[in-house]
Design a protein around this motif. Sequence first.
Motif, mmCIF file in Angstrom:
data_model
loop_
_atom_site.group_PDB
_atom_site.id
_atom_site.type_symbol
_atom_site.label_atom_id
_atom_site.label_comp_id
_atom_site.label_asym_id
_atom_site.label_seq_id
_atom_site.Cartn_x
_atom_site.Cartn_y
_atom_site.Cartn_z
ATOM 1 N N SER A 82 -35.567 24.271 8.913
ATOM 2 C CA SER A 82 -34.875 23.224 8.168
ATOM 3 C C SER A 82 -33.681 23.805 7.419
ATOM 4 N N VAL A 83 -32.633 23.009 7.315
ATOM 5 C CA VAL A 83 -31.401 23.394 6.643
ATOM 6 C C VAL A 83 -30.940 22.217 5.793
ATOM 7 N N ALA A 118 -32.570 36.186 25.127
ATOM 8 C CA ALA A 118 -32.022 34.829 25.138
ATOM 9 C C ALA A 118 -33.010 33.925 24.426
ATOM 10 N N GLY A 119 -32.494 32.992 23.656
ATOM 11 C CA GLY A 119 -33.372 32.088 22.940
ATOM 12 C C GLY A 119 -32.618 30.897 22.392
ATOM 13 N N SER A 120 -33.349 29.997 21.771
ATOM 14 C CA SER A 120 -32.780 28.762 21.255
ATOM 15 C C SER A 120 -33.367 28.444 19.893
ATOM 16 N N ALA A 121 -32.717 27.539 19.200
ATOM 17 C CA ALA A 121 -33.215 27.096 17.905
ATOM 18 C C ALA A 121 -32.760 25.658 17.656
ATOM 19 N N VAL A 122 -33.524 24.981 16.818
ATOM 20 C CA VAL A 122 -33.190 23.630 16.377
ATOM 21 C C VAL A 122 -33.149 23.654 14.856
ATOM 22 N N ALA A 123 -31.949 23.612 14.308
ATOM 23 C CA ALA A 123 -31.800 23.568 12.852
ATOM 24 C C ALA A 123 -31.787 22.105 12.425
ATOM 25 N N VAL A 124 -32.754 21.711 11.612
ATOM 26 C CA VAL A 124 -32.986 20.304 11.286
ATOM 27 C C VAL A 124 -32.675 20.040 9.814
ATOM 28 N N ARG A 125 -31.988 18.946 9.565
ATOM 29 C CA ARG A 125 -31.664 18.539 8.191
ATOM 30 C C ARG A 125 -32.947 18.257 7.415
ATOM 31 N N GLU A 126 -32.993 18.735 6.198
ATOM 32 C CA GLU A 126 -34.135 18.431 5.337
ATOM 33 C C GLU A 126 -34.243 16.925 5.150
ATOM 34 N N GLY A 127 -35.430 16.380 5.420
ATOM 35 C CA GLY A 127 -35.642 14.949 5.302
ATOM 36 C C GLY A 127 -35.467 14.191 6.603
ATOM 37 N N MET A 139 -28.527 17.705 12.725
ATOM 38 C CA MET A 139 -29.219 18.713 13.512
ATOM 39 C C MET A 139 -28.201 19.618 14.182
ATOM 40 N N MET A 140 -28.564 20.857 14.402
ATOM 41 C CA MET A 140 -27.755 21.781 15.182
ATOM 42 C C MET A 140 -28.647 22.439 16.222
ATOM 43 N N LEU A 141 -28.218 22.382 17.475
ATOM 44 C CA LEU A 141 -28.911 23.095 18.544
ATOM 45 C C LEU A 141 -28.186 24.417 18.771
ATOM 46 N N ILE A 142 -28.926 25.490 18.806
ATOM 47 C CA ILE A 142 -28.350 26.821 18.937
ATOM 48 C C ILE A 142 -28.934 27.507 20.163
#
Length: 427
Positions: free
Chosen positions: A175-176, A145-154, A213-216
């Motif tokens: 970053s995405v 089990a885990g999580s991620a924070v995909a963050v917009r560039e800038g 942002m996307m929280l996964i």
Amino acid sequence: MCGKISFCLLVSLLLTVSLAAPHDHEDHSADHHQHLHHGKDEPHPSHDGDDDLSSRLTPHNADFAFSLYKKLAGLPDVQGKNIFFSPLSISMALSMLALGAKGETHSQIFSSLGYSALTPDQVNEGYEHLFHMLGHSQDTMLLEAGSAVAVREGFKPLDKFLKDAQHYYQGEAFSVDFSKPEVAVQEVNKYIAKKTKDMITDMVKELDPDTMMMLINYMYFRGKWKIPFKTGRTTKADFHVDEKTNVTVDMMGNTGFYKFYDDRSNFSSIIMVPYKGKASMMIVLPDEGKMQDVEKNINKEHLKYWCDRLQRSYVDLFMPKFSTSSAFSLADTMKEMGIVDAFSGTADFTGITEAKNMKVSKVLHQAVLKVDEEGTHAAAATTIEMVLMALPTMPLPMKLNRPFLTFIVDHSTESILFMGKITNPTA
């Protein structure tokens, strides 16, 4: 796949700008695929009362699980279909979202999860311990089990939010370029596929170019049956979907000792099918025509009632071999459960960014389940177990040839990892 059940779950929360005002494009603080959680070989941070904190979450998470199940089971487009999801993963994702929520937005998230009587520290430290407990893999069982924070560039989230996501929810940041939706979809799906061992490869279909942002949150489980099904006993059989519909399934068969309870007062038969390790599949088979009655009334007290009464019994078990998947867009369901402000212009996510125009736009969920009979590593355990007592002349029959409820439970944390209803094993 060797004698296993495999599950994958992803919950993604897309946080987007709710106003048209432009953002300052500062240098982002999340380096591409930067791992924020503590190293694998580093000692896990400890807190006094860890066990108490994590177990304190259990009854609230169970209540949330059954409340969510009843909402999903009532959706018009799932009638007559299989339902499968991970309530724990959804609770984890929403709790990570709450790290950055303030005021009424935070209160609504905690209230819907049943955490109103708990402090944020208690919830966060409880999940820190849960992640630690769930992260132990063995040769016979794998649970990740885990999580991620995909963050917009800038875009620059607050450092405290990123650090707390790392510390409590094993979050990693990367970053995405969400300004290029097609590229972003490919990168996010690539990340999901890696974490779910390629069981979920194209969950995200499209992204809004305004996404910040996307929280996964993901969960993957693979387990070998403690008592493996013998492939030679698998035969074609009818499964009664409803009064008018029969389908042909590959019906696995096994005879052995299981924890079993026949609950006549609740029109159900219950069996615990264990994996090697510290997890089991709990199956509830309602009597013919009684599924809706059981669904309407079932709650965590029923599970405890059944667990307290399960007895080691010699059972002739027949279970269909099947694969199924479920996908949900949960925004409207979350609103019905009380999380309203997070999706509106009144959302307060100033714990994520100083900008005051952030809101949640989507909550997506997908789960995959595969069940088969293969496996050889449990043979010795089966032999040892079966010689502990004399075999009854006639085993109790348990034939899953009509719709049934299923729960995947982790005994070390007393958590419901996955749950659902199998209406049609061939769908």
